[in-house]
Design an enzyme around this catalytic site. Structure first.
Site, PDB file in Angstrom:
ATOM      1  N   PHE A 181       0.989  -1.168   0.055  1.00 54.26           N
ATOM      2  CA  PHE A 181      -0.135   0.174   0.260  1.00 54.26           C
ATOM      3  C   PHE A 181       0.831   1.155  -0.007  1.00 54.26           C
ATOM      4  CE2 PHE A 181      -4.610   1.216   0.486  1.00 54.26           C
ATOM      5  CZ  PHE A 181      -5.065   0.041   0.257  1.00 54.26           C
ATOM      6  N   GLN A 208      -7.605  15.033   3.484  1.00 53.82           N
ATOM      7  CA  GLN A 208      -6.839  14.053   2.416  1.00 53.82           C
ATOM      8  C   GLN A 208      -7.676  13.963   0.867  1.00 53.82           C
ATOM      9  OE1 GLN A 208      -6.211   9.743   2.746  1.00 53.82           O
ATOM     10  NE2 GLN A 208      -4.301  10.569   2.717  1.00 53.82           N
ATOM     11  N   HIS A 244      -7.865  11.473  -1.963  1.00 52.13           N
ATOM     12  CA  HIS A 244      -7.496  10.409  -2.538  1.00 52.13           C
ATOM     13  C   HIS A 244      -7.080  10.446  -4.234  1.00 52.13           C
ATOM     14  CE1 HIS A 244      -7.332   6.148  -3.340  1.00 52.13           C
ATOM     15  NE2 HIS A 244      -7.440   5.651  -2.197  1.00 52.13           N
ATOM     16  N   LEU A 266     -14.832   5.840  -4.614  1.00 46.09           N
ATOM     17  CA  LEU A 266     -13.403   5.389  -4.364  1.00 46.09           C
ATOM     18  C   LEU A 266     -12.973   4.207  -5.482  1.00 46.09           C
ATOM     19  CD1 LEU A 266     -10.804   6.177  -2.805  1.00 46.09           C
ATOM     20  CD2 LEU A 266     -11.452   4.240  -1.534  1.00 46.09           C
ATOM     21  N   GLU A 295      -6.988   2.277  -3.442  1.00 45.11           N
ATOM     22  CA  GLU A 295      -5.353   2.044  -3.532  1.00 45.11           C
ATOM     23  C   GLU A 295      -5.047   0.674  -3.859  1.00 45.11           C
ATOM     24  OE1 GLU A 295      -3.473   4.935  -1.010  1.00 45.11           O
ATOM     25  OE2 GLU A 295      -1.907   3.605  -0.841  1.00 45.11           O
ATOM     26  N   ARG A 310      -0.616   9.303  -0.742  1.00 42.67           N
ATOM     27  CA  ARG A 310      -1.565  10.043  -1.475  1.00 42.67           C
ATOM     28  C   ARG A 310      -1.338  11.353  -1.552  1.00 42.67           C
ATOM     29  NH1 ARG A 310      -6.492   6.671   2.105  1.00 42.67           N
ATOM     30  NH2 ARG A 310      -5.772   4.813   1.030  1.00 42.67           N
ATOM     31  N   HIS A 331     -11.379  12.604   0.822  1.00 41.29           N
ATOM     32  CA  HIS A 331     -11.644  11.301   1.141  1.00 41.29           C
ATOM     33  C   HIS A 331     -11.330  11.200   2.605  1.00 41.29           C
ATOM     34  CE1 HIS A 331     -11.159   7.039   1.095  1.00 41.29           C
ATOM     35  NE2 HIS A 331      -9.846   6.880   1.746  1.00 41.29           N
ATOM     36  N   ARG A 368      -2.687  11.082   5.982  1.00 45.56           N
ATOM     37  CA  ARG A 368      -2.811   9.660   6.525  1.00 45.56           C
ATOM     38  C   ARG A 368      -2.387   8.635   5.469  1.00 45.56           C
ATOM     39  NH1 ARG A 368      -6.677   5.547   5.323  1.00 45.56           N
ATOM     40  NH2 ARG A 368      -8.185   6.780   4.312  1.00 45.56           N
TER      41      ARG A 368
HETATM   42  C1  LIG Z   1     -14.433   5.003   0.323  1.00 43.20           C
HETATM   43  C2  LIG Z   1     -13.488   4.706   1.172  1.00 43.20           C
HETATM   44  C3  LIG Z   1     -12.515   3.799   1.426  1.00 43.20           C
HETATM   45  C4  LIG Z   1     -11.718   3.592   2.357  1.00 43.20           C
HETATM   46  N1  LIG Z   1     -10.727   2.654   2.462  1.00 43.20           N
HETATM   47  C5  LIG Z   1     -10.056   2.613   3.623  1.00 43.20           C
HETATM   48  C6  LIG Z   1      -9.124   1.466   3.634  1.00 43.20           C
HETATM   49  O1  LIG Z   1      -9.020   0.583   2.780  1.00 43.20           O
HETATM   50  N2  LIG Z   1      -8.485   1.437   4.707  1.00 43.20           N
HETATM   51  C7  LIG Z   1      -8.417   2.235   5.858  1.00 43.20           C
HETATM   52  O2  LIG Z   1      -7.696   2.302   6.877  1.00 43.20           O
HETATM   53  N3  LIG Z   1      -9.320   3.305   5.600  1.00 43.20           N
HETATM   54  C8  LIG Z   1     -10.216   3.401   4.518  1.00 43.20           C
HETATM   55  N4  LIG Z   1     -10.974   4.408   4.565  1.00 43.20           N
HETATM   56  C9  LIG Z   1     -11.124   5.339   5.912  1.00 43.20           C
HETATM   57  C10 LIG Z   1     -11.985   4.509   6.708  1.00 43.20           C
HETATM   58  O3  LIG Z   1     -12.912   3.847   6.346  1.00 43.20           O
HETATM   59  C11 LIG Z   1     -12.500   5.519   7.985  1.00 43.20           C
HETATM   60  O4  LIG Z   1     -11.625   6.204   8.325  1.00 43.20           O
HETATM   61  C12 LIG Z   1     -13.025   4.789   9.051  1.00 43.20           C
HETATM   62  O5  LIG Z   1     -13.842   3.719   8.769  1.00 43.20           O
HETATM   63  C13 LIG Z   1     -13.806   5.539  10.306  1.00 43.20           C
HETATM   64  O6  LIG Z   1     -14.417   4.633  11.094  1.00 43.20           O
HETATM   65  P1  LIG Z   1     -15.215   5.388  12.137  1.00 43.20           P
HETATM   66  O7  LIG Z   1     -15.563   4.456  13.154  1.00 43.20           O
HETATM   67  O8  LIG Z   1     -14.411   6.467  12.654  1.00 43.20           O
HETATM   68  O9  LIG Z   1     -16.463   6.126  11.429  1.00 43.20           O
HETATM   69  P2  LIG Z   1     -17.674   5.814  10.542  1.00 43.20           P
HETATM   70  O10 LIG Z   1     -17.640   4.131  10.409  1.00 43.20           O
HETATM   71  O11 LIG Z   1     -17.877   6.646   9.489  1.00 43.20           O
HETATM   72  O12 LIG Z   1     -18.958   5.704  11.732  1.00 43.20           O
HETATM   73  C14 LIG Z   1     -19.521   6.892  11.771  1.00 43.20           C
HETATM   74  C15 LIG Z   1     -20.679   6.490  12.670  1.00 43.20           C
HETATM   75  O13 LIG Z   1     -21.094   7.704  13.439  1.00 43.20           O
HETATM   76  C16 LIG Z   1     -22.651   7.760  13.220  1.00 43.20           C
HETATM   77  N5  LIG Z   1     -22.948   8.927  13.361  1.00 43.20           N
HETATM   78  C17 LIG Z   1     -22.501  10.173  12.730  1.00 43.20           C
HETATM   79  N6  LIG Z   1     -23.081  11.316  12.881  1.00 43.20           N
HETATM   80  C18 LIG Z   1     -24.340  11.001  13.771  1.00 43.20           C
HETATM   81  C19 LIG Z   1     -25.078  11.805  14.164  1.00 43.20           C
HETATM   82  N7  LIG Z   1     -25.525  13.071  14.007  1.00 43.20           N
HETATM   83  N8  LIG Z   1     -26.061  11.095  15.058  1.00 43.20           N
HETATM   84  C20 LIG Z   1     -25.794   9.679  15.290  1.00 43.20           C
HETATM   85  N9  LIG Z   1     -24.726   9.106  14.754  1.00 43.20           N
HETATM   86  C21 LIG Z   1     -24.134   9.593  13.988  1.00 43.20           C
HETATM   87  C22 LIG Z   1     -22.901   7.098  11.999  1.00 43.20           C
HETATM   88  O14 LIG Z   1     -24.075   6.726  11.986  1.00 43.20           O
HETATM   89  C23 LIG Z   1     -21.853   5.938  12.044  1.00 43.20           C
HETATM   90  O15 LIG Z   1     -22.432   4.800  12.842  1.00 43.20           O
HETATM   91  C24 LIG Z   1     -11.772   4.547   3.617  1.00 43.20           C
HETATM   92  C25 LIG Z   1     -12.859   5.394   3.455  1.00 43.20           C
HETATM   93  C26 LIG Z   1     -13.755   5.660   2.437  1.00 43.20           C
HETATM   94  C27 LIG Z   1     -14.638   6.900   2.354  1.00 43.20           C
END
Ligand SMILES: Cc1cc2nc3c(=O)[nH]c(=O)nc-3n(C[C@H](O)[C@H](O)[C@H](O)COP(=O)(O)OP(=O)(O)OC[C@H]3O[C@@H](n4cnc5c(N)ncnc54)[C@H](O)[C@@H]3O)c2cc1C
Ligand code: SF4
Ligand code: SF4
Ligand code: FES
Lengths: 328, 571
Positions: B114, B229, B231, B241, B244, B275, B342, B384
């Protein structure tokens, strides 16, 4: 470009006694998905239109709805592909209580998932310092089921759920397959026993709606077939469904002396399915027989022979011998 | 009023992992605006980093160095050290919980290359790694269903924060429209990122920074918001997306002349440079007239040489996405792509144990925690590395759980004024419903996103940022007259979208203000007028908070440097 007619189901309990179709007209932008179009309608024509969506890339499972009568992910559907005679009909998913417009209550769906113990039960006696090893082949056995995004499209269109809401339903069974076939799971037999009960794997009628609607590789019908295979190999056959399959094999394969061969003996199968000594069971299917008779639907008392029955019989014989060989 | 020991907002990897740590030990509730399995973590594709050393020699120390360097030295090294050292055990635990990982010939978790990682360190499940991890945790939540209360489809409105302590939240049950207070001894935010303010973005509609803005409105600072960031491989015009992993597996980037232009920007790592570097290279190609297509405004990612087999086995989902959204099958044709917003490096400032800071001096808020993309612990600094954020969310979700457990044992429910909290939240909603209603939310949102992508995107400068700021003020003004037609209570998504837009308008100003002030180029923040990194003046984190008059105040806090002194970043 001509405007397309979007017939969208509307329902607001505060106002409506039942859902109705409302017509919107929209020029579909080039390359727009159905979700893009619905968003445009909400954002430029009627802000009260209600539905779920989040990822818009076919991975979160939020945006399932019925498009021209069948459940699909709106974000995975090119709008142009579903226009028939200048119109498209959009309705909420089936088999689920309606909340508002296109949003349905998902609790029954998630409750069904809950019923199959949807989590790994590891072998506690083994302590792994590192990851549990799993061969690529074993991974492949659960890969397809693991792609399920819990979008409930299969649940929406399942024919059995329409008549029996207690049925576990396609997604829960696909989820179950993912654990029954997981080389790391230590609860296989109990799982199969549970899944073999009424409302489980044997209640599916093979209509294939789920596999057709499923937007991922999870394709529940195939997972259900794999579960049934597992039930046979684990000899969990003391139930109607499994007996039905055995009966099918016995009668078509001509493996039971005196009972046909090369024929589908449809009078034998139901009795064999509920079990010869299961008097309650036999009595319970009699009304079915009577109803079928009244509607002229029951099979002829004298079995009819299918073409090439000798080949079919030989095939089953060979299959049976092969199985015997393998179980030695 | 509802009452729990702990309330977690967010059911992505960070929130669910923390909940699992607490389940059965204390009374824990999880609030999420979407069903847990719909959280944006599920969209992550490529992998999750951990020095498992399955495919080559590797170590947490090396992982740490790569991350520090990738962060353009803005990452806090003590936190990075913890993350990379916790990584192998955290991923092993996820596997034990049932996560379906792709496997190598030995049956161990498979790992791939990666960007910015010097070893094949990305553990993966085909190209749906986030999905595999998220569903594993969601499955576990059924196991602990008696121990965790789920508030699915409840929308966070406000954080209750008073006299240095967090005491609960105010939220709306979307199904009924009722506003409720959830009273707790400790609150954890795992509310995800804020990439939705951009037109071209890989983020879900849900990524509107609700959590960080609730903290900000409560009077807490936000850190490093200007670091967003981009992407390198978002689907052209969609931003969706293309992982990568496509480059990790050997994909090429080609410009309009079909040249592998990365040779001119990062000779040794080529397509697998970090990135920020690749996105800038692409943008430069486009800006200098070497883009592809009739408007010369995109780049290609070419996978054809990988062959059908490999594409189908390793990259099935991205192939399908390009077919579904652009009608391009990557087995036969290169895919048009462009940089896409991203990941949010900035967020709620927090310690290595996820305790939230209330100022730049390191004062800790009692009972308030943050983990995952909404937090800024700062393990990613200015940029990142791919696969480090699923890791961040899982590692720090786990740590947050442990540190909350420590805290709540001796803690009390501190008093809250329920009626007053509800009244304030109600008023904010009523202000949306019963304003003059002359402005379209859709127009405001579109103009905001367009403006952020053009003026606050991959390249920034003084003029463009000033123009952006001016436009933003206008949009904020117009929003005060926004129209919300839906006055109903049941599942009123129009009101929710308006609340989300309010958040987007507010945090966009924090991004712009931070970017205007930071007169250097570092990681994802690239200023054309200040093209060099300036360690003498800018080796520090931005802390933005609301002043007494509501205006944005910027303060700064030093970067934690332990093992690796800043040096020039070459790839
Ligand atoms: C398309 C894509 C591909 C990616 N690929 C990778 C990868 O291959 N490897 C990697 O390491 N990272 C990757 N990332 C980044 C990574 O997915 C995220 O940074 C990570 O999953 C974030 O997890 P989290 O638990 O912080 O938030 P999230 O999974 O975004 O969860 C947020 C939570 O908060 C809740 N929430 C938000 N606002 C409110 C509200 N007002 N009221 C109630 N609930 C709320 C939502 O319902 C959700 O449950 C990618 C991101 C994207 C967009
Ligand atoms: S094949 Fe079975 S599970 Fe699938 S939709 Fe038909 S009846 Fe339901
Ligand atoms: S099995 Fe397929 S259709 Fe059913 S919930 Fe899962 S992904 Fe959706
Ligand atoms: S919006 Fe996520 S599946 Fe369609």
């Amino acid at each position: 470009m001509a405007k397309t007619k979007f017939l969208v189901s509307r329902y607001n309990a505060a106002r409506d006694t039942k859902p109705y179709l409302q017509e919107f007209r929209l020029e579909i932008p080039k390359g727009a998905t159905l979700l893009d179009c619905i968003n445009l309608i909400k954002w430029t024509q009627d802000g009260t239109l209600t539905y779920r969506m989040s990822c818009r890339s076919a991975i979160c499972g939020s945006c399932s709805m019925k498009v021209n009568g069948h459940a699909r992910l709106a974000c995975k559907t090119q709008a142009a592909d579903v226009i028939v005679d200048g119109a498209v009909t959009i309705e909420p998913m089936g088999n689920s209580p309606l909340i508002r417009d296109l949003a349905v209550d998902l609790e029954p769906f998630f409750n069904a998932i809950d019923r199959v113990k949807p989590y790994l039960v590891p072998d506690e006696s083994k302590q792994w310092k590192r990851e549990t090893l799993q061969s690529h082949d074993d991974y492949r056995k659960i890969e397809d089921a693991s792609t399920c995004i819990l979008c409930a499209a299969c649940w929406s269109d399942c024919n059995v759920l329409e008549v029996d809401p207690r049925f576990l339903g396609p997604a829960a069974l696909a989820k179950a397959q993912r654990f029954v076939y997981d080389s790391r799971d230590n609860d296989t037999h109990n799982r199969i026993e549970f899944l073999s009960r009424v409302t489980g794997m044997w209640d599916c009628t093979h209509c294939a709606e789920c596999a057709t609607r499923c937007p991922t590789d999870a394709k529940p019908l195939f997972r259900i077939e794999e579960l049934r295979t597992a039930a046979m190999t684990h000899k969990v056959t003391n139930n109607n469904g499994a007996r039905h399959v055995l009966a099918f094999r016995e009668t078509v394969g001509g493996l039971v002396p005196g009972i046909g061969g090369g024929t589908l003996n449809e009078n034998y199968i139901p009795v064999r399915s509920v079990g010869f000594f299961n008097l309650d069971g036999i009595l319970s299917i009699i009304p079915v027989g009577v109803r079928m008779f009244i509607r002229g639907k029951n099979p002829p008392i004298l079995p009819h022979f299918i073409d090439k029955f000798a080949e079919v019989r030989a095939m089953f014989r060979r299959f049976n011998d092969y199985r015997k060989e393998h179980h030695k | 009023m509802r009452k729990h020991d702990v309330v977690i907002v967010g059911a992505g990897l960070a929130g669910l992992r923390a909940a699992l740590e607490l389940a059965g030990k204390v009374d824990v509730a999880v609030v999420s605006k979407v069903y847990p399995s719909r959280s944006h973590s599920g969209a992550a594709q490529g992998g999750v980093a951990a020095a498992m050393a399955n495919e080559s020699d590797d170590s947490p120390e090396l992982h740490m160095y790569d991350t520090v360097k990738g962060s353009d030295y803005l990452g806090d090294q003590d936190a990075i050290e913890i993350m990379t050292h916790d990584a192998p055990i955290t991923i092993t635990e996820m596997e034990h919980l049932g996560c379906v990982f792709s496997r190598d010939a030995e049956g161990r978790i498979a790992q791939r290359e990666f960007g910015g990682h010097s070893k094949p360190r990305a553990c993966y499940a085909a190209d749906r790694t986030g999905h595999a991890l998220l569903h594993t945790l969601y499955e576990q939540s059924f196991k602990y269903k008696k121990d965790i209360t789920f508030y699915n489809e409840w929308y966070l409105l406000d954080l209750i924060y008073q006299d240095g302590s967090a005491r609960g939240i105010v939220a709306m049950d979307m199904k009924t429209g009722e506003i409720e207070v959830i009273h707790a001894k400790a609150v954890l935010f795992g509310t995800g990122g804020y990439g939705r303010a951009y037109k071209i973005t890989s983020n879900a509609f849900a990524n509107t920074g609700d959590g960080i803005m609730a903290a900000y409105r409560a009077g807490l600072p936000l850190e490093d918001m200007e670091f967003v960031q981009f992407h390198p491989t978002g689907l052209y015009q969609q931003g969706i997306l293309m992982s990568e992993a496509a480059r990790g597996e050997g994909g090429y980037l080609l410009n309009g002349n079909m040249e592998r232009f990365m040779e001119r920007y990062a000779k040794s790592r080529m397509e697998l440079a970090p990135r920020d570097i690749v996105s800038r290279a692409e943008q430069t190609e486009i800006n200098e007239g070497r883009g592809a297509g009739p408007r010369k405004d995109y780049i290609y990612i070419d996978l054809r040489h990988l062959g059908r087999e490999k594409i189908l086995e390793k990259l099935p989902q991205i192939r399908q996405l390009a077919i579904d959204f652009l009608g391009v099958d990557c087995i036969d044709n290169p895919i048009p792509i462009q940089p896409t917003a991203h990941y949010s490096m900035g967020g709620i400032p927090a310690s290595k144990n996820c305790e939230v800071y209330s100022d730049e001096k390191g004062t800790i808020v009692k009972g308030f925690y943050a983990a995952g993309e909404c937090s800024c612990i700062s393990v990613h600094g200015a940029n990142r590395l791919g696969t480090n954020s699923l890791l961040d969310a899982t590692v720090f979700g786990r740590r947050a759980g442990k540190s909350i457990l420590n805290y709540v044992v001796g803690a009390q429910h501190e008093p809250v004024n329920e009626a007053e909290e509800k009244r304030k939240a109600r008023k904010r909603i009523d202000d949306l419903l019963y304003t003059p209603s002359t402005e379209s939310a859709n127009d405001i949102r579109n103009e905001l996103k367009e403006m952020m992508t053009t003026n606050v995107g991959v390249y920034r400068d003084k003029e463009r940022l000033a123009a952006a700021h001016k436009k933003l003020k206008e949009l904020q003004q117009r929003f005060t007259n926004v129209r919300v037609e839906d006055k109903g209570k049941v599942f009123n998504t129009e009101v929710i979208e308006a609340l989300e837009l309010a958040n987007m308008l507010a945090y966009s100003e924090l991004i712009i203000t931070g970017a205007e002030a930071r007169t250097e180029s570092r990681g994802a923040h690239a200023r054309v007028d200040y093209p060099k990194r300036d360690d003498a003046n800018w080796m520090k984190h931005t802390m933005a908070s609301a002043g007494a008059d509501g205006s944005i105040q910027l303060k700064y806090k030093p970067v934690v440097i332990t093992k690796h002194q800043p040096e020039e970043r070459k790839y």
